[in-house]
Design a protein around this motif. Structure first.
Motif, PDB file in Angstrom:
ATOM      1  N   LYS A  88       5.546 -10.414  -0.584  1.00  0.00           N
ATOM      2  CA  LYS A  88       5.807  -9.014  -0.925  1.00  0.00           C
ATOM      3  C   LYS A  88       4.487  -8.288  -1.174  1.00  0.00           C
ATOM      4  CE  LYS A  88       8.339  -5.963  -3.983  1.00  0.00           C
ATOM      5  NZ  LYS A  88       9.106  -5.808  -5.198  1.00  0.00           N
ATOM      6  N   ARG A  89       3.595  -8.931  -1.892  1.00  0.00           N
ATOM      7  CA  ARG A  89       2.285  -8.315  -2.172  1.00  0.00           C
ATOM      8  C   ARG A  89       1.493  -8.085  -0.884  1.00  0.00           C
ATOM      9  NH1 ARG A  89      -2.508 -10.568  -6.118  1.00  0.00           N
ATOM     10  NH2 ARG A  89      -3.860  -8.774  -5.816  1.00  0.00           N
ATOM     11  N   ASP A  90       1.517  -9.069   0.025  1.00  0.00           N
ATOM     12  CA  ASP A  90       0.853  -8.902   1.320  1.00  0.00           C
ATOM     13  C   ASP A  90       1.369  -7.669   2.046  1.00  0.00           C
ATOM     14  OD1 ASP A  90      -0.573 -11.319   1.062  1.00  0.00           O
ATOM     15  OD2 ASP A  90       0.867 -12.450   2.275  1.00  0.00           O
ATOM     16  N   ALA A  91       2.692  -7.565   2.154  1.00  0.00           N
ATOM     17  CA  ALA A  91       3.299  -6.454   2.893  1.00  0.00           C
ATOM     18  C   ALA A  91       3.012  -5.118   2.219  1.00  0.00           C
ATOM     19  CB  ALA A  91       4.802  -6.683   3.039  1.00  0.00           C
ATOM     20  N   GLU A  92       3.092  -5.074   0.901  1.00  0.00           N
ATOM     21  CA  GLU A  92       2.795  -3.827   0.175  1.00  0.00           C
ATOM     22  C   GLU A  92       1.349  -3.410   0.382  1.00  0.00           C
ATOM     23  OE1 GLU A  92       6.011  -4.170  -3.499  1.00  0.00           O
ATOM     24  OE2 GLU A  92       3.967  -4.896  -3.803  1.00  0.00           O
ATOM     25  N   THR A  93       0.452  -4.371   0.409  1.00  0.00           N
ATOM     26  CA  THR A  93      -0.967  -4.071   0.617  1.00  0.00           C
ATOM     27  C   THR A  93      -1.221  -3.647   2.060  1.00  0.00           C
ATOM     28  OG1 THR A  93      -1.575  -5.653  -1.106  1.00  0.00           O
ATOM     29  CG2 THR A  93      -3.308  -5.003   0.444  1.00  0.00           C
ATOM     30  N   PHE A  94      -0.694  -4.400   2.999  1.00  0.00           N
ATOM     31  CA  PHE A  94      -0.924  -4.113   4.416  1.00  0.00           C
ATOM     32  C   PHE A  94      -0.389  -2.741   4.799  1.00  0.00           C
ATOM     33  CE2 PHE A  94      -0.114  -4.349   8.982  1.00  0.00           C
ATOM     34  CZ  PHE A  94      -1.301  -4.891   9.443  1.00  0.00           C
ATOM     35  N   TYR A  95       0.770  -2.370   4.268  1.00  0.00           N
ATOM     36  CA  TYR A  95       1.406  -1.098   4.606  1.00  0.00           C
ATOM     37  C   TYR A  95       1.226  -0.037   3.523  1.00  0.00           C
ATOM     38  CZ  TYR A  95       3.560  -3.334   8.629  1.00  0.00           C
ATOM     39  OH  TYR A  95       3.771  -3.970   9.831  1.00  0.00           O
ATOM     40  N   ALA A  96       0.196  -0.162   2.694  1.00  0.00           N
ATOM     41  CA  ALA A  96      -0.034   0.769   1.580  1.00  0.00           C
ATOM     42  C   ALA A  96      -0.112   2.221   2.041  1.00  0.00           C
ATOM     43  CB  ALA A  96      -1.297   0.383   0.821  1.00  0.00           C
ATOM     44  N   ILE A  97      -0.559   2.454   3.256  1.00  0.00           N
ATOM     45  CA  ILE A  97      -0.647   3.812   3.787  1.00  0.00           C
ATOM     46  C   ILE A  97       0.719   4.498   3.807  1.00  0.00           C
ATOM     47  CG2 ILE A  97      -0.390   3.133   6.201  1.00  0.00           C
ATOM     48  CD1 ILE A  97      -2.509   5.312   6.858  1.00  0.00           C
ATOM     49  N   HIS A  98       1.792   3.707   3.852  1.00  0.00           N
ATOM     50  CA  HIS A  98       3.156   4.248   3.894  1.00  0.00           C
ATOM     51  C   HIS A  98       3.841   4.241   2.533  1.00  0.00           C
ATOM     52  CE1 HIS A  98       2.898   4.349   8.201  1.00  0.00           C
ATOM     53  NE2 HIS A  98       2.739   3.043   8.291  1.00  0.00           N
ATOM     54  N   LYS A  99       3.115   3.953   1.474  1.00  0.00           N
ATOM     55  CA  LYS A  99       3.714   3.750   0.149  1.00  0.00           C
ATOM     56  C   LYS A  99       4.602   4.911  -0.303  1.00  0.00           C
ATOM     57  CE  LYS A  99       2.777   2.230  -4.462  1.00  0.00           C
ATOM     58  NZ  LYS A  99       2.281   1.009  -5.005  1.00  0.00           N
ATOM     59  N   GLU A 100       4.239   6.125   0.005  1.00  0.00           N
ATOM     60  CA  GLU A 100       4.997   7.299  -0.438  1.00  0.00           C
ATOM     61  C   GLU A 100       6.125   7.680   0.525  1.00  0.00           C
ATOM     62  OE1 GLU A 100       4.484   8.388  -3.494  1.00  0.00           O
ATOM     63  OE2 GLU A 100       2.871   6.907  -3.639  1.00  0.00           O
ATOM     64  N   ARG A 101       6.235   6.979   1.635  1.00  0.00           N
ATOM     65  CA  ARG A 101       7.263   7.292   2.626  1.00  0.00           C
ATOM     66  C   ARG A 101       8.605   6.704   2.189  1.00  0.00           C
ATOM     67  NH1 ARG A 101       4.541   8.592   7.673  1.00  0.00           N
ATOM     68  NH2 ARG A 101       6.613   9.206   8.322  1.00  0.00           N
ATOM     69  N   PRO A 102       9.703   7.342   2.527  1.00  0.00           N
ATOM     70  CA  PRO A 102      11.016   6.865   2.079  1.00  0.00           C
ATOM     71  C   PRO A 102      11.401   5.484   2.627  1.00  0.00           C
ATOM     72  CG  PRO A 102      11.249   8.737   3.572  1.00  0.00           C
ATOM     73  CD  PRO A 102       9.786   8.587   3.279  1.00  0.00           C
TER      74      PRO A 102
END
Length: 139
Positions: free
Chosen positions: A44-58
């Motif tokens: 989960k941490r890997d995916a959250e970090t890798f896709y951090a650019i999309h963090k605010e997207r729904p």
């Protein structure tokens, strides 16, 4: 200036559906050389970090859940004009809009489960490749 390397991931949907070999075959047939490759499972941490650019997207939560739902195959590819040529090979994010013969047209099932990731710039190719591979893993 075009780089000679790009990063890709064969996503959990394509791995689960048995498309890894066919996708790798298309990559090789398009003239890419595999510099590094491994099958792994993103945390989960890997995916959250890798896709951090999309963090605010729904769709961020769904994306993280999808990417941690099964193994991926991560790879660094080499070819002249690698990023642009690979983006052409994989096709549009929406498989319904992807050109015939592209990886997403052949193997994706939806916008969310679109079979493969490809870096969208030379800078991101380097960042994404370094996220998944140590220097000693690239040949």
């Amino acid at each position: 200036m075009a780089t000679n390397r790009t990063f890709t991931m064969i996503k959990p949907d394509a791995v689960e559906n048995g498309h890894t070999g066919a996708i790798l075959e298309k990559i090789n047939a398009a003239g890419f050389r595999i510099v590094a490759m491994k099958k792994t499972h993103m945390t989960k941490r890997d995916a959250e970090t890798f896709y951090a650019i999309h963090k605010e997207r729904p769709f961020f939560g769904e994306l993280v859940e999808f990417m941690t739902g099964g193994p991926i195959v991560a790879a660094i590819l080499e070819k002249e004009n690698a990023v642009e040529d690979f983006r052409t090979l994989i096709g549009a994010t929406n498989p319904a809009e992807a050109a015939e013969g592209t990886i997403r047209k052949l193997y994706a099932t939806s916008i969310g489960e679109n079979a493969v990731h490809g870096s969208d710039s030379n800078e991101n190719a380097e960042i994404e490749g370094n996220f998944h591979f140590a220097g000693r893993e690239m040949f």
